[in-house]
Scaffold this motif. Structure first.
Motif: not given
Length: 105
Positions: A9, A21, A41, A43-45, A56, A62
């Motif tokens: 993370t 990003r 993989d 992911h954007e969190s 959100n 990320f």
């Protein structure tokens, strides 16, 4: 050898969200071509500050979810020149970097 599972993370400083990003996205394609990569993989969190309100609204992170055929395959991944380049880009731009090795129960 047994499979290795990693969750990494990256929480960028707000002014570097787009930079991180873009750099993280650039890691996906070459990593997928590595022989030992089973899953990589991105992911954007967005942190959820109040579980009763699931909008959100929190900090952006990320998250890489990774699976490798073996410890040796993971070591080969972190030895890749593009991995070193990625770490150079991250330098000074993250609020937090958290890498966790998962063990299935």
């Amino acid at each position: 050898m047994s499979e290795v599972k990693i969750v990494a993370t990256l929480t960028p400083l707000p002014e570097f969200i787009d930079t991180i990003r873009d750099a993280a996205l650039a890691m996906v394609s070459p990593t997928h071509r590595e022989a030992g990569c089973l899953q990589y993989d991105l992911h954007e969190s967005h942190a959820v500050p109040d579980v009763r309100n699931l909008e959100n609204k929190g900090k952006v992170s990320f998250v890489f979810i990774e699976r490798w055929k073996s410890e040796e395959d993971l070591k080969q991944h972190v030895a890749m020149s593009y991995h070193d380049d990625f770490l150079d880009i991250l330098s000074g731009k993250l609020e937090n970097l958290n890498v966790q090795r998962l063990t299935e129960l």
